[in-house]
Design a protein around this motif. Sequence first.
Motif, short mmCIF file in Angstrom:
data_model
loop_
_atom_site.label_atom_id
_atom_site.label_comp_id
_atom_site.label_asym_id
_atom_site.label_seq_id
_atom_site.Cartn_x
_atom_site.Cartn_y
_atom_site.Cartn_z
N PHE A 1 33.58 7.18 60.46
CA PHE A 1 34.80 7.72 59.88
C PHE A 1 35.75 6.59 59.48
O PHE A 1 36.36 6.63 58.41
N ALA A 2 35.87 5.59 60.32
CA ALA A 2 36.78 4.47 60.05
C ALA A 2 36.39 3.73 58.78
O ALA A 2 37.25 3.36 57.98
N LYS A 3 35.12 3.49 58.60
CA LYS A 3 34.66 2.79 57.40
C LYS A 3 34.92 3.62 56.14
O LYS A 3 35.28 3.08 55.10
N LYS A 4 34.75 4.93 56.26
CA LYS A 4 34.91 5.80 55.10
C LYS A 4 36.37 6.01 54.73
O LYS A 4 36.72 6.07 53.54
N TYR A 5 37.26 6.08 55.74
CA TYR A 5 38.65 6.43 55.48
C TYR A 5 39.64 5.30 55.82
O TYR A 5 40.82 5.55 55.97
N GLN A 6 39.15 4.07 55.91
CA GLN A 6 40.02 2.91 56.06
C GLN A 6 40.89 2.98 57.31
O GLN A 6 42.11 2.77 57.26
N VAL A 7 40.28 3.31 58.44
CA VAL A 7 40.99 3.36 59.72
C VAL A 7 40.81 2.03 60.43
O VAL A 7 39.68 1.56 60.61
N GLY A 8 41.91 1.42 60.88
CA GLY A 8 41.82 0.14 61.56
C GLY A 8 41.75 0.26 63.07
O GLY A 8 41.08 -0.54 63.72
N LEU A 9 42.45 1.26 63.64
CA LEU A 9 42.49 1.44 65.09
C LEU A 9 42.43 2.93 65.44
O LEU A 9 42.90 3.77 64.67
N VAL A 10 41.89 3.21 66.61
CA VAL A 10 41.94 4.56 67.16
C VAL A 10 42.74 4.50 68.46
O VAL A 10 42.37 3.80 69.40
N TYR A 11 43.86 5.20 68.48
CA TYR A 11 44.76 5.26 69.64
C TYR A 11 44.28 6.44 70.48
O TYR A 11 44.39 7.60 70.07
N ILE A 12 43.74 6.16 71.66
CA ILE A 12 43.15 7.19 72.51
C ILE A 12 44.00 7.38 73.76
O ILE A 12 44.19 6.45 74.54
N VAL A 13 44.52 8.59 73.94
CA VAL A 13 45.27 8.91 75.15
C VAL A 13 44.30 9.42 76.19
O VAL A 13 43.64 10.45 76.00
N ARG A 14 44.19 8.67 77.28
CA ARG A 14 43.35 9.06 78.41
C ARG A 14 44.23 9.59 79.54
O ARG A 14 45.44 9.69 79.40
N LYS A 15 43.63 9.90 80.67
CA LYS A 15 44.40 10.40 81.80
C LYS A 15 45.19 9.25 82.41
O LYS A 15 44.62 8.29 82.92
N ASN A 16 46.52 9.32 82.30
CA ASN A 16 47.45 8.31 82.83
C ASN A 16 47.42 6.97 82.09
O ASN A 16 48.00 5.99 82.57
N SER A 17 46.77 6.90 80.96
CA SER A 17 46.74 5.63 80.22
C SER A 17 46.45 5.88 78.75
O SER A 17 46.14 6.99 78.33
N LEU B 1 45.16 8.85 65.85
CA LEU B 1 45.59 9.13 67.22
C LEU B 1 44.84 10.32 67.78
O LEU B 1 44.83 11.41 67.19
N LEU B 2 44.24 10.13 68.96
CA LEU B 2 43.60 11.22 69.70
C LEU B 2 44.47 11.49 70.93
O LEU B 2 44.52 10.69 71.86
N ALA B 3 45.16 12.62 70.93
CA ALA B 3 46.13 12.95 71.98
C ALA B 3 45.79 14.29 72.62
O ALA B 3 45.12 15.12 72.01
N PRO B 4 46.26 14.54 73.85
CA PRO B 4 45.88 15.77 74.56
C PRO B 4 46.56 17.03 74.08
O PRO B 4 46.08 18.12 74.35
N ASP B 5 47.72 16.91 73.42
CA ASP B 5 48.38 18.10 72.87
C ASP B 5 49.32 17.69 71.75
O ASP B 5 49.55 16.50 71.49
N ALA B 6 49.87 18.69 71.07
CA ALA B 6 50.71 18.43 69.91
C ALA B 6 52.01 17.71 70.28
O ALA B 6 52.51 16.88 69.52
N ASP B 7 52.57 18.01 71.45
CA ASP B 7 53.81 17.35 71.87
C ASP B 7 53.59 15.86 72.08
O ASP B 7 54.41 15.04 71.67
#
Length: 227
Positions: free
Chosen positions: A156-172, A111-117
Amino acid sequence: MHKIALIALLSLPLFADFFPQTVNTSVKYVKGDTITLNKQFPVNGMSGVVIHNYGNGLTAITSRIAQTSSNESVALVSKDILHHDKLPTIKTPISVKDKVIGGYLYNNVLLLAPDADTYAKITSEHTKKWIHPDLFALYLSVEGEEKPTRENLARFAKKYQVGLVYIVRKNSAVLLDPISEKIVSEKSMKGLPAKGSFPFYMRFKQRDSGWFGSDVKGNYYHTMKSL
């Protein structure tokens, strides 16, 4: 009227929420790097793996594939499934009747999010195996890169077995399949901070500032829009 409503319901995609479902199918036809499946993936851009049965109970993942159109056709992405200097490289070609798993490891999400909350809220709402952003931040640090890109996310995904990246954008928010490098789902979001920090928090001494609220240069929402 009830019959029409039922038909409409049955015609919906195979996933009802934000996360596409994993699909199990098999290879129907092979022509070069184009493979036809017995059942299509629920969304274009979904990647998967091909599993070959060698007999005597021995199976192995031989290739990565991704759906490229709204039918049963998928394209070969990579045969580089597992590289190790002391292990032989798998060279088995894709064959009819090989098993296919679409959305392989889609339960493993970075998960890539804009802040800890925002990060805490999203991870509490979904039961997934969340790949901690510390790991990705450390990976970028070792690689000498400051910002996420589709290229370093794929590595990174290939090395650490990541299937999806959840990206929080502006308003979406979007789900990126890092193997196909395609967006496989999108939804609107409200209540996001006006200004985001880079979506990682490091607890290592050499980078005390962390990436949530860090001094990493760049605009968070601008960077996420480019992914």
